[in-house]
Write a protein that holds these residues in place. Structure first.
Motif, PDB file in Angstrom:
ATOM      1  N   GLU A  85       0.727  -1.122   0.020  1.00 39.67           N
ATOM      2  CA  GLU A  85      -0.035  -0.066   0.147  1.00 39.67           C
ATOM      3  C   GLU A  85       0.836   1.435   0.130  1.00 39.67           C
ATOM      4  OE1 GLU A  85      -2.644  -0.432   3.436  1.00 39.67           O
ATOM      5  OE2 GLU A  85      -3.909  -2.000   2.278  1.00 39.67           O
ATOM      6  N   ASN A  86       2.015   1.315   0.314  1.00 39.02           N
ATOM      7  CA  ASN A  86       2.991   2.269   0.257  1.00 39.02           C
ATOM      8  C   ASN A  86       3.972   2.364  -0.831  1.00 39.02           C
ATOM      9  OD1 ASN A  86       2.002   3.337   2.955  1.00 39.02           O
ATOM     10  ND2 ASN A  86       2.846   1.604   4.043  1.00 39.02           N
ATOM     11  N   TRP A  87       3.417   1.639  -2.019  1.00 39.24           N
ATOM     12  CA  TRP A  87       4.337   1.759  -3.115  1.00 39.24           C
ATOM     13  C   TRP A  87       5.129   2.668  -3.427  1.00 39.24           C
ATOM     14  CZ3 TRP A  87       2.945   4.478  -7.301  1.00 39.24           C
ATOM     15  CH2 TRP A  87       1.817   4.791  -7.321  1.00 39.24           C
ATOM     16  N   GLN A  88       4.418   4.021  -3.162  1.00 38.88           N
ATOM     17  CA  GLN A  88       5.013   5.455  -3.772  1.00 38.88           C
ATOM     18  C   GLN A  88       6.256   5.596  -2.961  1.00 38.88           C
ATOM     19  OE1 GLN A  88       1.908   4.765  -2.403  1.00 38.88           O
ATOM     20  NE2 GLN A  88       0.330   6.286  -3.383  1.00 38.88           N
ATOM     21  N   THR A  89       6.663   5.004  -1.896  1.00 39.67           N
ATOM     22  CA  THR A  89       7.777   5.379  -0.967  1.00 39.67           C
ATOM     23  C   THR A  89       9.107   4.703  -1.782  1.00 39.67           C
ATOM     24  OG1 THR A  89       7.690   3.481   0.361  1.00 39.67           O
ATOM     25  CG2 THR A  89       6.683   5.580   0.927  1.00 39.67           C
ATOM     26  N   SER A  94       8.504  -2.644  -0.856  1.00 40.65           N
ATOM     27  CA  SER A  94       8.125  -3.651  -1.749  1.00 40.65           C
ATOM     28  C   SER A  94       8.950  -5.102  -1.204  1.00 40.65           C
ATOM     29  CB  SER A  94       8.143  -3.490  -2.963  1.00 40.65           C
ATOM     30  OG  SER A  94       7.112  -2.686  -3.759  1.00 40.65           O
ATOM     31  N   ILE A  95      10.176  -4.874  -0.870  1.00 41.50           N
ATOM     32  CA  ILE A  95      10.910  -5.941  -0.478  1.00 41.50           C
ATOM     33  C   ILE A  95      10.603  -6.187   0.946  1.00 41.50           C
ATOM     34  CG2 ILE A  95      13.100  -6.396   0.285  1.00 41.50           C
ATOM     35  CD1 ILE A  95      14.471  -4.419  -2.052  1.00 41.50           C
ATOM     36  N   ALA A  96      10.314  -5.127   1.678  1.00 37.44           N
ATOM     37  CA  ALA A  96       9.734  -5.283   3.176  1.00 37.44           C
ATOM     38  C   ALA A  96       8.498  -6.184   3.281  1.00 37.44           C
ATOM     39  CB  ALA A  96       9.712  -4.182   3.980  1.00 37.44           C
ATOM     40  N   ASN A 168      13.828   0.980   4.052  1.00 37.47           N
ATOM     41  CA  ASN A 168      12.949   1.962   3.643  1.00 37.47           C
ATOM     42  C   ASN A 168      13.700   2.754   2.744  1.00 37.47           C
ATOM     43  OD1 ASN A 168      14.559   4.197   5.130  1.00 37.47           O
ATOM     44  ND2 ASN A 168      14.200   2.790   6.820  1.00 37.47           N
ATOM     45  N   GLY A 169      12.808   3.424   1.830  1.00 40.26           N
ATOM     46  CA  GLY A 169      13.458   4.486   0.679  1.00 40.26           C
ATOM     47  C   GLY A 169      13.359   3.595  -0.553  1.00 40.26           C
ATOM     48  N   ASP A 170      14.433   4.168  -1.262  1.00 41.80           N
ATOM     49  CA  ASP A 170      14.618   3.722  -2.845  1.00 41.80           C
ATOM     50  C   ASP A 170      15.740   2.895  -2.830  1.00 41.80           C
ATOM     51  OD1 ASP A 170      12.855   3.189  -5.098  1.00 41.80           O
ATOM     52  OD2 ASP A 170      14.154   4.883  -5.988  1.00 41.80           O
ATOM     53  N   ALA A 171      16.870   2.565  -1.900  1.00 35.48           N
ATOM     54  CA  ALA A 171      17.843   2.110  -1.998  1.00 35.48           C
ATOM     55  C   ALA A 171      17.751   0.741  -2.284  1.00 35.48           C
ATOM     56  CB  ALA A 171      18.753   2.440  -0.904  1.00 35.48           C
ATOM     57  N   GLY A 172      16.774   0.052  -1.697  1.00 31.42           N
ATOM     58  CA  GLY A 172      16.650  -1.660  -1.868  1.00 31.42           C
ATOM     59  C   GLY A 172      17.593  -2.290  -1.134  1.00 31.42           C
ATOM     60  N   ALA A 173      17.911  -3.509  -1.766  1.00 31.60           N
ATOM     61  CA  ALA A 173      18.688  -4.558  -1.093  1.00 31.60           C
ATOM     62  C   ALA A 173      20.299  -4.064  -1.266  1.00 31.60           C
ATOM     63  CB  ALA A 173      18.559  -5.760  -1.702  1.00 31.60           C
ATOM     64  N   LYS A 174      20.539  -3.195  -2.360  1.00 32.47           N
ATOM     65  CA  LYS A 174      21.961  -2.932  -2.383  1.00 32.47           C
ATOM     66  C   LYS A 174      22.722  -2.137  -1.191  1.00 32.47           C
ATOM     67  CE  LYS A 174      21.804  -2.146  -7.490  1.00 32.47           C
ATOM     68  NZ  LYS A 174      21.803  -1.144  -8.438  1.00 32.47           N
ATOM     69  N   LYS A 175      21.803  -1.518  -0.460  1.00 35.25           N
ATOM     70  CA  LYS A 175      22.470  -0.996   1.004  1.00 35.25           C
ATOM     71  C   LYS A 175      23.081  -2.271   1.591  1.00 35.25           C
ATOM     72  CE  LYS A 175      20.790   1.298   5.115  1.00 35.25           C
ATOM     73  NZ  LYS A 175      19.724   1.849   5.709  1.00 35.25           N
ATOM     74  N   ILE A 176      22.417  -3.234   1.729  1.00 33.05           N
ATOM     75  CA  ILE A 176      22.843  -4.457   2.629  1.00 33.05           C
ATOM     76  C   ILE A 176      24.059  -5.087   1.833  1.00 33.05           C
ATOM     77  CG2 ILE A 176      22.387  -6.805   3.355  1.00 33.05           C
ATOM     78  CD1 ILE A 176      19.316  -6.044   3.766  1.00 33.05           C
ATOM     79  N   MET A 177      23.954  -5.179   0.480  1.00 30.81           N
ATOM     80  CA  MET A 177      25.133  -5.681  -0.040  1.00 30.81           C
ATOM     81  C   MET A 177      26.509  -4.707   0.163  1.00 30.81           C
ATOM     82  SD  MET A 177      23.574  -6.765  -3.785  1.00 30.81           S
ATOM     83  CE  MET A 177      22.167  -7.439  -4.017  1.00 30.81           C
ATOM     84  N   ARG A 178      26.293  -3.569   0.120  1.00 25.87           N
ATOM     85  CA  ARG A 178      27.428  -2.703   0.516  1.00 25.87           C
ATOM     86  C   ARG A 178      28.098  -2.752   1.689  1.00 25.87           C
ATOM     87  NH1 ARG A 178      24.356   1.054  -3.019  1.00 25.87           N
ATOM     88  NH2 ARG A 178      23.275   1.920  -1.230  1.00 25.87           N
TER      89      ARG A 178
END
Length: 206
Positions: A85-89, A94-96, A168-178
């Motif tokens: 429901e918060n796809w705009q964020t 969506s991952i969460a 949260n935000g638009d960074a996605g899972a790349k934040k965890i990879m980094r």
């Protein structure tokens, strides 16, 4: 939060769940990219079918914008559909949503493969290579590499589910990879660089 093991410990994955992220509104394209046709299938259907053909039994589809329209044109047999429901964020929400849906499964899968709906060259072989590389290396994160980018599809061991569920935000899972580069292995997927964001991009594809 589950403790992340040290880098010299191997992680075992026997059961994966595909999480297909398809909640965006495709604002740059002007129409739902999920429903663009390539080689006789919509981009979303190609993604779902790649997961099916790779033998992945658990498939979670995260929808948001244009949900009703997309569902009317998609074969979702055997797919669990959840709504963001918060796809705009951004992508992270969506991952969460997808990971939280996995955590409700009675028998928790060992890993999640995060996928997007606009990589037209996704294939069962790419997904199988992720799983094979995980078994060979024991790494908890296996990602695809294209043009010096490390990205999706990407496999995450369940020890990362808690962190994924709080992105949260638009960074996605790349934040965890980094954050954990020593825990990441990659496979080559040169055509993964092709994704469809604009009408010009789609015209070049077809």
């Amino acid at each position: 939060m589950k403790e992340i093991k040290t880098h010299d410990e191997k992680f075992i994955v026997n059961d994966c769940c595909a999480v297909i992220l398809a909640a965006g509104e495709s604002s740059r394209l002007g129409s739902p990219k999920q429903l663009l046709i390539y080689r006789g299938e919509t981009l979303l259907q190609r993604t779902i079918n790649a997961a099916r053909q790779a033998g992945i039994k658990c498939i979670i589809l995260v929808l948001g914008a244009n949900k009703t329209l997309i569902l009317s044109q998609t074969d979702i047999a055997g797919v669990d559909v959840v709504e963001n429901e918060n796809w705009q964020t951004g992508m992270a929400s969506s991952i969460a949503v997808g990971i939280k849906a996995i955590k409700k499964i009675k028998t928790l899968p060992d890993a999640a493969i995060l996928m997007v709906c606009d990589q037209p060259y996704i294939s069962p072989s790419v997904l199988n290579e992720l799983i094979t590389e995980q078994k060979a290396t024991g790494k908890p994160i296996i990602a695809c590499e294209y043009e010096n980018i490390t990205g999706v599809p990407a496999l995450f061991h369940e020890s990362f589910f808690e962190q994924l569920a709080h992105l949260n935000g638009d960074a996605g899972a790349k934040k965890i990879m980094r954050q954990y580069p020593e825990k990441v292995a990659v496979i080559p997927f040169p055509l993964g660089i092709v994704d469809i964001d604009t009408q010009d991009g789609y015209k070049r594809l077809v």
